[in-house]
Design a protein around this motif. Structure first.
Motif: not given
Length: 435
Positions: A332-346
């Protein structure tokens, strides 16, 4: 707040006069907020001042903030709805303790524990599942497909061609929103449910899609709970939107849905063909987009769309994009938008416990324990399909381990092969008044 009763009564005991009435401050600030929602609803009928207090926005907010120690789950079989809850408790009464392997059903032992002994901990939830009989006439659950969304304890149930219902399962209050699709020919609809903490308002966004005989077109309407008596059209030109609205209309006409999630006063859902997340600001009633992460699995846009179940979910207060690749890759792959303002996905890659080719996984988002809740479904021809409801998986992203929960359902569920029990939503306790 003014009291409605007369002078306090004094009762003479053997040693001292005892006041039989508690101070209003104690009742309002320390007793009522600690009652379960069902008991609190009965307290509304004690007197006018209690009813006014319980329905006040400040009390509702305080109560909802206090009651975050459990998570409720909503199940559906045909038109019958059921609910159950799990809660973390300290000490010997913790119901989320592992069940001894010897007490587990043999299919469960062979299916999960023997294959993944280091990943899985099995739990049998002893609290029976309760049927929500008051929702037996909710037409939104009679249409297929139907869509269910939960926001701050309220549930929005809708379908492409039927009425929309808002439910508060904690207070057992349902309301039906005005039905307007019958005024249009060849129209389909999808609904997005949201809440603005800035205005303390719940809103439903209706997206109407027209065609193909009349040409593909799209319109947007909004309904504010407790304020509007009819749908309000949004004055937007589809060509001015930051996403391809006509392509979105085509997706609606074809019944494609990736779900949606409301976070920080904005509703988020995936626009498949443009590879973006559409964002609707609940307070301002405006649109914007957030690009999907680079490298996000392309199967949601290709021929394997139905094998790779993609959706947008809430992950520890962040927007997450979930893709189930367990059909072919056991992951299963999960992408998390950790920094909404700078669009940083983990990116988080999770080992799936679904046997390859036997079913799929649906994400419900994180619950009060901090774990990611996943529903495990088996295909009709797979072993375990007739075992009843889907398995509930709770995944700890730090320890990389699962807890698997089973629920105890009533004996009168009936036999209807091909119509399994579905886990359609999770929701929090809420006393927000709908009526």
């Amino acid at each position: 707040m003014a009291r409605e009763s007369g002078p306090r009564k004094l009762v003479k005991s053997r040693y001292v006069y005892i006041n039989t009435e508690l101070p209003t401050e104690i009742i309002f600030n320390h007793i009522l907020p600690r009652l379960p929602p069902e008991a609190l609803m009965r307290c509304k009928y004690v007197c006018k001042s209690w009813s006014s207090l319980i329905r006040s926005p400040s009390f509702v907010t305080d109560f909802n903030d206090r009651n975050k120690s459990n998570t409720n789950f909503l199940f559906q079989k045909n038109t019958r709805l059921f609910s159950s809850k799990i809660e973390e408790q300290q000490g010997e009464n913790n119901i989320l303790i592992p069940t001894p392997i010897a007490q587990l059903p043999l299919p469960t032992r062979s299916k999960f524990l023997k294959r993944y002994p280091d990943l899985v901990e099995y739990i049998l939830n002893p609290e029976p599942v309760a049927e929500l009989s008051y929702l037996s006439r909710c037409e939104a659950f009679e249409c297929h497909p139907n869509h269910v969304q939960s926001v701050h304890g309220l549930v929005c149930a809708s379908s492409r061609c039927g009425p929309v219902f808002i439910l508060n399962p904690s207070t057992q209050e349902p309301i039906e929103l005005p039905y307007i699709i019958e005024n249009y020919r060849l129209a389909s609809a999808t609904y997005k449910f949201g809440f603005s903490p800035l205005t303390n308002e719940y809103k439903v966004l209706q997206i109407l899609s027209f065609g193909p005989n009349s040409g593909i077109d799209i319109r947007f309407n909004v309904f504010t709970l407790g304020r509007d008596s009819s749908w309000r059209p949004l004055q937007v030109d589809p060509t001015d939107l930051p996403f391809d609205a006509l392509d979105q209309a085509y997706e609606i006409k074809n019944g494609r849905s990736t779900g949606c999630v409301c976070l920080n006063g904005a509703i988020h859902w995936i626009h498949e063909t443009q590879k973006v997340i559409v964002v609707f600001d609940v307070k301002e009633e405006t649109f914007r987009v957030v690009p999907l992460p680079e490298g996000f699995h392309p199967d949601i846009h290709g021929p394997y769309r139905f094998a790779c179940h993609a959706s947008v979910v809430e992950v520890e207060g962040c927007v997450g994009v979930f893709a189930d690749n367990s059909l072919r890759q056991n992951r299963i792959v999960l992408w998390i938008l950790k920094d909404y303002q700078n669009l940083v996905w983990v990116k988080e890659t999770i080992t799936a416990v679904m046997p390859i080719g036997e079913g799929y996984v649906k994400a419900l988002g994180t619950i009060h324990t901090g774990e990611l809740a996943l529903a495990l479904y088996f295909y009709e021809n797979s072993p375990g399909f007739d075992d009843g409801p889907p398995k509930l998986l709770l995944y700890n992203m730090e320890s990389k381990q699962y807890r698997i929960l089973d629920f105890v359902f009533p004996n009168n569920m009936g036999v209807a092969r091909g119509i399994p029990i579905k886990l359609i939503a999770s929701y929090d306790n809420s006393i927000f008044p709908l009526k």
